[in-house]
Design a protein around this motif. Structure first.
Motif, PDB file in Angstrom:
ATOM      1  N   THR A 623     -15.106  -6.469  -0.900  1.00  0.00           N
ATOM      2  CA  THR A 623     -14.489  -7.279   0.153  1.00  0.00           C
ATOM      3  C   THR A 623     -13.056  -7.582  -0.260  1.00  0.00           C
ATOM      4  N   ILE A 624     -12.174  -7.632   0.713  1.00  0.00           N
ATOM      5  CA  ILE A 624     -10.757  -7.915   0.478  1.00  0.00           C
ATOM      6  C   ILE A 624     -10.362  -9.138   1.297  1.00  0.00           C
ATOM      7  N   VAL A 625      -9.842 -10.144   0.623  1.00  0.00           N
ATOM      8  CA  VAL A 625      -9.313 -11.322   1.300  1.00  0.00           C
ATOM      9  C   VAL A 625      -7.809 -11.114   1.459  1.00  0.00           C
ATOM     10  N   PRO A 626      -7.314 -10.932   2.674  1.00  0.00           N
ATOM     11  CA  PRO A 626      -5.875 -10.656   2.853  1.00  0.00           C
ATOM     12  C   PRO A 626      -5.032 -11.880   2.554  1.00  0.00           C
ATOM     13  N   GLY A 648     -14.940  -1.333 -13.255  1.00  0.00           N
ATOM     14  CA  GLY A 648     -14.794  -1.323 -11.810  1.00  0.00           C
ATOM     15  C   GLY A 648     -13.354  -1.027 -11.446  1.00  0.00           C
ATOM     16  N   GLN A 649     -13.146  -0.054 -10.573  1.00  0.00           N
ATOM     17  CA  GLN A 649     -11.798   0.401 -10.224  1.00  0.00           C
ATOM     18  C   GLN A 649     -11.620   0.318  -8.713  1.00  0.00           C
ATOM     19  N   VAL A 650     -10.548  -0.317  -8.289  1.00  0.00           N
ATOM     20  CA  VAL A 650     -10.242  -0.447  -6.870  1.00  0.00           C
ATOM     21  C   VAL A 650      -9.006   0.392  -6.562  1.00  0.00           C
ATOM     22  N   TYR A 651      -9.124   1.235  -5.539  1.00  0.00           N
ATOM     23  CA  TYR A 651      -8.041   2.147  -5.164  1.00  0.00           C
ATOM     24  C   TYR A 651      -7.617   1.904  -3.720  1.00  0.00           C
ATOM     25  N   LEU A 652      -6.318   1.974  -3.501  1.00  0.00           N
ATOM     26  CA  LEU A 652      -5.774   2.051  -2.156  1.00  0.00           C
ATOM     27  C   LEU A 652      -5.922   3.497  -1.700  1.00  0.00           C
ATOM     28  N   THR A 653      -6.582   3.713  -0.549  1.00  0.00           N
ATOM     29  CA  THR A 653      -6.803   5.086  -0.087  1.00  0.00           C
ATOM     30  C   THR A 653      -6.118   5.390   1.243  1.00  0.00           C
ATOM     31  N   GLY A 654      -5.573   4.352   1.885  1.00  0.00           N
ATOM     32  CA  GLY A 654      -4.872   4.611   3.131  1.00  0.00           C
ATOM     33  C   GLY A 654      -3.944   3.468   3.500  1.00  0.00           C
ATOM     34  N   THR A 655      -2.817   3.809   4.117  1.00  0.00           N
ATOM     35  CA  THR A 655      -1.839   2.834   4.605  1.00  0.00           C
ATOM     36  C   THR A 655      -1.489   3.210   6.042  1.00  0.00           C
ATOM     37  N   ALA A 700       3.469  -3.271   8.513  1.00  0.00           N
ATOM     38  CA  ALA A 700       2.354  -3.935   9.186  1.00  0.00           C
ATOM     39  C   ALA A 700       1.336  -2.902   9.646  1.00  0.00           C
ATOM     40  N   GLY A 701       0.047  -3.235   9.496  1.00  0.00           N
ATOM     41  CA  GLY A 701      -0.986  -2.317   9.945  1.00  0.00           C
ATOM     42  C   GLY A 701      -2.229  -2.377   9.085  1.00  0.00           C
ATOM     43  N   THR A 702      -3.031  -1.335   9.169  1.00  0.00           N
ATOM     44  CA  THR A 702      -4.317  -1.286   8.482  1.00  0.00           C
ATOM     45  C   THR A 702      -4.181  -0.594   7.129  1.00  0.00           C
ATOM     46  N   TYR A 703      -4.699  -1.267   6.100  1.00  0.00           N
ATOM     47  CA  TYR A 703      -4.730  -0.715   4.748  1.00  0.00           C
ATOM     48  C   TYR A 703      -6.192  -0.498   4.355  1.00  0.00           C
ATOM     49  N   ARG A 704      -6.455   0.635   3.763  1.00  0.00           N
ATOM     50  CA  ARG A 704      -7.829   1.006   3.402  1.00  0.00           C
ATOM     51  C   ARG A 704      -7.966   1.017   1.884  1.00  0.00           C
ATOM     52  N   LEU A 705      -9.004   0.328   1.388  1.00  0.00           N
ATOM     53  CA  LEU A 705      -9.247   0.261  -0.055  1.00  0.00           C
ATOM     54  C   LEU A 705     -10.693   0.616  -0.341  1.00  0.00           C
ATOM     55  N   ALA A 706     -10.924   1.148  -1.549  1.00  0.00           N
ATOM     56  CA  ALA A 706     -12.268   1.567  -1.926  1.00  0.00           C
ATOM     57  C   ALA A 706     -12.529   1.242  -3.384  1.00  0.00           C
ATOM     58  N   LEU A 707     -13.779   0.914  -3.676  1.00  0.00           N
ATOM     59  CA  LEU A 707     -14.247   0.659  -5.036  1.00  0.00           C
ATOM     60  C   LEU A 707     -14.869   1.934  -5.573  1.00  0.00           C
ATOM     61  N   GLY A 708     -14.657   2.203  -6.853  1.00  0.00           N
ATOM     62  CA  GLY A 708     -15.235   3.423  -7.400  1.00  0.00           C
ATOM     63  C   GLY A 708     -15.325   3.412  -8.899  1.00  0.00           C
ATOM     64  N   PRO A 717     -14.964   2.974   1.995  1.00  0.00           N
ATOM     65  CA  PRO A 717     -13.759   2.126   2.011  1.00  0.00           C
ATOM     66  C   PRO A 717     -13.876   0.984   3.007  1.00  0.00           C
ATOM     67  N   VAL A 718     -13.038  -0.022   2.801  1.00  0.00           N
ATOM     68  CA  VAL A 718     -12.941  -1.135   3.738  1.00  0.00           C
ATOM     69  C   VAL A 718     -11.518  -1.177   4.278  1.00  0.00           C
ATOM     70  N   ASP A 719     -11.390  -1.594   5.525  1.00  0.00           N
ATOM     71  CA  ASP A 719     -10.085  -1.685   6.182  1.00  0.00           C
ATOM     72  C   ASP A 719      -9.648  -3.136   6.255  1.00  0.00           C
ATOM     73  N   VAL A 720      -8.356  -3.365   5.987  1.00  0.00           N
ATOM     74  CA  VAL A 720      -7.800  -4.705   6.006  1.00  0.00           C
ATOM     75  C   VAL A 720      -6.468  -4.667   6.745  1.00  0.00           C
ATOM     76  N   ALA A 721      -6.277  -5.595   7.658  1.00  0.00           N
ATOM     77  CA  ALA A 721      -5.010  -5.685   8.381  1.00  0.00           C
ATOM     78  C   ALA A 721      -4.019  -6.497   7.556  1.00  0.00           C
ATOM     79  N   MET A 722      -2.817  -5.967   7.403  1.00  0.00           N
ATOM     80  CA  MET A 722      -1.764  -6.631   6.630  1.00  0.00           C
ATOM     81  C   MET A 722      -0.514  -6.791   7.493  1.00  0.00           C
ATOM     82  N   PRO A 723       0.190  -7.918   7.347  1.00  0.00           N
ATOM     83  CA  PRO A 723       1.436  -8.100   8.109  1.00  0.00           C
ATOM     84  C   PRO A 723       2.601  -7.378   7.437  1.00  0.00           C
ATOM     85  N   MET A 724       3.683  -7.256   8.151  1.00  0.00           N
ATOM     86  CA  MET A 724       4.923  -6.708   7.598  1.00  0.00           C
ATOM     87  C   MET A 724       5.467  -7.657   6.525  1.00  0.00           C
ATOM     88  N   HIS A 725       5.918  -7.058   5.421  1.00  0.00           N
ATOM     89  CA  HIS A 725       6.456  -7.893   4.348  1.00  0.00           C
ATOM     90  C   HIS A 725       7.479  -7.078   3.568  1.00  0.00           C
TER      91      HIS A 725
END
Length: 727
Positions: A623-626, A648-655, A700-708, A717-725
């Motif tokens: 789970t990802i808390v934005p 435990g390894q967490v990877y960003l797999t999509g932006t 801004a948009g959907t970021y995808r992360l996965a545990l492996g 993977p799980v999808d998380v919405a992130m604001p522009m920063h």
């Protein structure tokens, strides 16, 4: 919240130890440095700006008070400023060819330390070698190898920690913090993108700024934030056309302006080519005997008298050096020659080796059972010791190496001998299996080894790949016909175990014929005992690869090593007058190692993060808390019957820009059989961002992360919405 503030909050599970400032760090080192600098006479102002090698070389006299080692910078007794006594390096107090007539505890190689994925253990190792340095009279360790492994043939890969910036930065920063907890200045190096040794004094590492910021520079930035090293050592090579030690963009721009680094920049030994390097950010000329001339002595003093720029720079140089001395406490906690508890320190080295050994393949033969009554041990000088890497980082225990094979002549012959630590795997195996018939064959003759293997229940082949500073490996084979030896032994005995002692990645054409493969790297002072502990199951293997093992050189960004057909091998790497070599790192850019393989959907021999265990693990949902600093949460369960550790390894797999692969967090978790633990880790927002137009940018948009459990073994993977920063 700035990225720097956010990252200061990052804690990687239970593995990361909080850095607690020592007593000497509680005073204001900046104010002290300014006050002392103002009291300097003109004659004293260049005392701290240059140093010598404290070993016989040329006709430079060595002060009697200087312990034989990498360097010596005179102090100013009138102002109670001690001399800087410097020694290599990250793996322990270097042997300097035995000039000191003593020994030190050798930690395993950098890649072995990287394979632990355990910052707390590296902090302990850093403190251990710093304690030995102090007991030998040193207050500066040229330790903290942060460069990313971009090419598996790089001669100094064994000194570095891996191919990922987060992984290398956290581990390197922890080691630095451990060193400086003992009031010894640490020096992160080699700044920057010092990936190969071929033509190391002149090759030009070419790479665009965004890619450099997101890869090698990010590793240094994280290490500096985590460890606050007193010094940064610049590299031999050029970066985008300018020498790294005279690179205004890197030293003044990135390091001092953008990152706000308050320490000092020392040169690598023989890397200074002009007085103008002072204006471009260099603070100290090291090992001046190797340079064409002493630039940072009388010439610098004269320039300061006539040119306001040099005058201001000289003030800044002194304040930076003094600040580091005061912040770390080298003035209030001077080195004291004292006995060393080598037995206790060897236990630290063995623990690092045990956690860094990676089990790559196991078809049920490991751990070795008591029923193995006849064991054939073959090759690798396993009857004498374990291999170590060559060059300035070479460490040896009391009594020197068990085996030393000359490779060159001349003044650097001792540094480049192929040396083995006095920790024999054969003896450790015999001690662990006292009732077994253990035979040894040196492997020089394949036929002899095959006969021994056929007569054994289990054959253990020790294979070595020696690597050294100053020289790159020409290919990824095991030298000396060892690939053929392994293939023949495996053909003769289906229970063949291969133990690799390598400085970097190698190919394994014999892999499918073997029952087990263990990557032991250069396992240090107690390497033989650590290997035996893994083989017999006294220790459950928990190492995970810090680098990707390619299936062939054709998978690399540069299948042919640049300069391998035009540059003569040379330890100093100065080349012929006017010789040039351009290495285009824009080919992969920030997609180093596993990211390159993911980009091209290439299947490696073994992926980054991979490693087997004698138990099994499962991972709970991610789970990802934005937020400004997103939080990752997951569980790890030991589903087997043995205690063990998992990473435990967490990877960003999509932006929003598309698919990617990037490590954004990890935690090494020790679990009893059946135990479950919940892991929480903040994610540094820089790892979700790109460097654009001089800033970190999160679209801004959907970021995808996965545990492996590796870069290629990822859960849903799980999808998380992130604001522009942008920052």
């Amino acid at each position: 919240m700035t990225a720097r503030t956010a990252f200061a909050l990052l804690a990687i599970g239970t593995a990361l130890t909080t850095v607690v400032p020592c007593a000497a760090q509680t005073s204001d080192p900046d104010a002290r440095a300014a006050a002392v600098e103002q009291r300097m006479t003109d004659a004293e102002r260049t005392t701290l700006t240059h140093g010598i090698m404290a070993i016989p070389y040329g006709d430079t006299p060595i002060p009697p008070s200087a312990p034989p080692g990498a360097g010596y910078v005179a102090g100013i007794p009138r102002l109670d400023i001690p001399a800087l006594t410097e020694t290599d390096a990250s793996l322990g107090v270097s042997y300097v060819g035995g000039l000191r007539k003593d020994g030190a505890t050798a930690l395993p190689s950098g890649l072995a330390m990287g394979a632990t994925w355990n910052p707390a253990l590296l902090r302990q190792g850093g403190a251990m070698i710093a304690g030995e340095a102090q007991a030998k009279g040193f207050n500066v360790l040229l330790a903290g190898g942060i460069n990313l492994v971009r090419d598996p043939r790089g001669g100094r890969n064994f000194e570095y920690l891996g191919e990922d910036p987060l992984h290398s930065g956290l581990l390197g920063g922890a080691a630095v913090a451990g060193i400086q907890s003992r009031h010894v200045i640490a020096t992160v190096k080699h700044f920057a993108i010092n990936a190969v040794e071929t033509g190391r004094q002149f090759h030009d590492a070419v790479i665009a700024e965004p890619a450099l910021r997101m890869s090698d520079l990010l590793a240094f930035q994280i290490a500096i934030e985590r460890g606050d090293p007193g010094s940064v050592m610049c590299a031999y090579n050029r970066v985008n056309g300018s020498s790294a030690c005279g690179n205004d963009a890197l030293l003044n721009g990135v390091l001092k302006r953008d990152w706000g680094y308050k320490g000092f920049v020392m040169s690598d030994w023989g890397a200074v080519h002009g007085l103008d390097f002072a204006l471009k950010g260099l603070d100290q000329q090291s090992g001046a005997q190797l340079d064409d001339k002493l630039y940072f002595g009388a010439e610098l003093a004269a320039a300061a008298r006539r040119d306001p720029r040099f005058k201001a720079r000289l003030t800044d140089i002194n304040r930076r050096i003094l600040r580091s001395m005061f912040a770390v406490g080298v003035d209030t906690h001077p080195p004291v020659i004292a006995p060393i508890d080598f037995a206790a320190n060897a236990q630290v080295a063995q623990q690092v080796a045990e956690q860094g050994i990676v089990l790559l393949r196991n078809r049920g033969v490991l751990p070795l059972a008591a029923k193995a009554q006849r064991i054939a041990v073959i090759g690798g000088y396993a009857d004498s010791g374990v291999l170590s890497g060559g060059g300035s980082s070479q460490v040896q225990g009391v009594g020197g190496p068990a085996v030393a094979i000359p490779t060159i002549g001349g003044p650097f012959a001792a540094l480049l001998a192929q040396s083995y630590h006095r920790s024999a795997p054969l003896a450790a195996i015999k001690a662990r299996a006292p009732k077994a018939d253990v035979v040894f064959r040196n492997g020089r003759y394949i036929a002899d080894a095959v006969v021994a293997a056929r007569q054994a229940d289990v054959a253990i082949v020790f294979a070595t790949q020696w690597m050294t500073e100053g020289l790159d490996a020409p290919d990824l084979s095991l030298p000396g016909g060892q690939d053929a030896l392994i293939a023949a032994v495996a053909q003769a005995n289906p229970n063949t175990i291969v133990v690799l002692e390598t400085g970097s990645q190698v190919l394994m054409p014999w892999l499918d014929k073997t029952a087990a493969v263990v990557e032991a790297w250069y396992p240090g002072a107690r390497g033989g005992e650590a290997i035996a502990a893994i083989l017999f199951g006294d220790v459950n293997p928990s190492g995970r690869l810090p680098v990707t093992f390619p299936a062939s050189t054709d998978q690399l960004p540069r299948p042919k090593l640049p300069g391998s057909d035009t540059v003569e091998p040379d330890f100093l790497g100065k080349g012929k007058p006017g010789q040039t070599l351009r290495i285009d790192y824009d080919v992969e850019g920030a997609d180093v190692g596993y990211r390159w393989f993911a980009k091209w959907q290439a299947t490696p021999l073994f992926p980054f993060g991979f490693g087997l265990s004698y138990t099994t693990f499962s991972h709970g949902p991610l789970t990802i808390v934005p937020g400004p600093t997103p939080l990752a949460r997951f569980t790890v369960t030991n589903t087997g019957k043995r205690d063990g550790a998992d990473v435990g390894q967490v990877y960003l797999t999509g932006t929003p820009s598309g698919a990617t692969t990037r490590l954004v967090g990890f935690s090494k978790v020790q679990l009893k059989a059946g135990e479950t633990q919940t892991v929480e880790m903040p994610i540094d927002p820089r790892l979700l961002a790109d460097w654009k137009d001089g800033k970190w940018t999160m679209t801004a948009g959907t970021y995808r992360l996965a545990l492996g459990s590796s870069a290629t073994q990822l859960d849903t993977p799980v999808d998380v919405a992130m604001p522009m920063h942008r920052w």
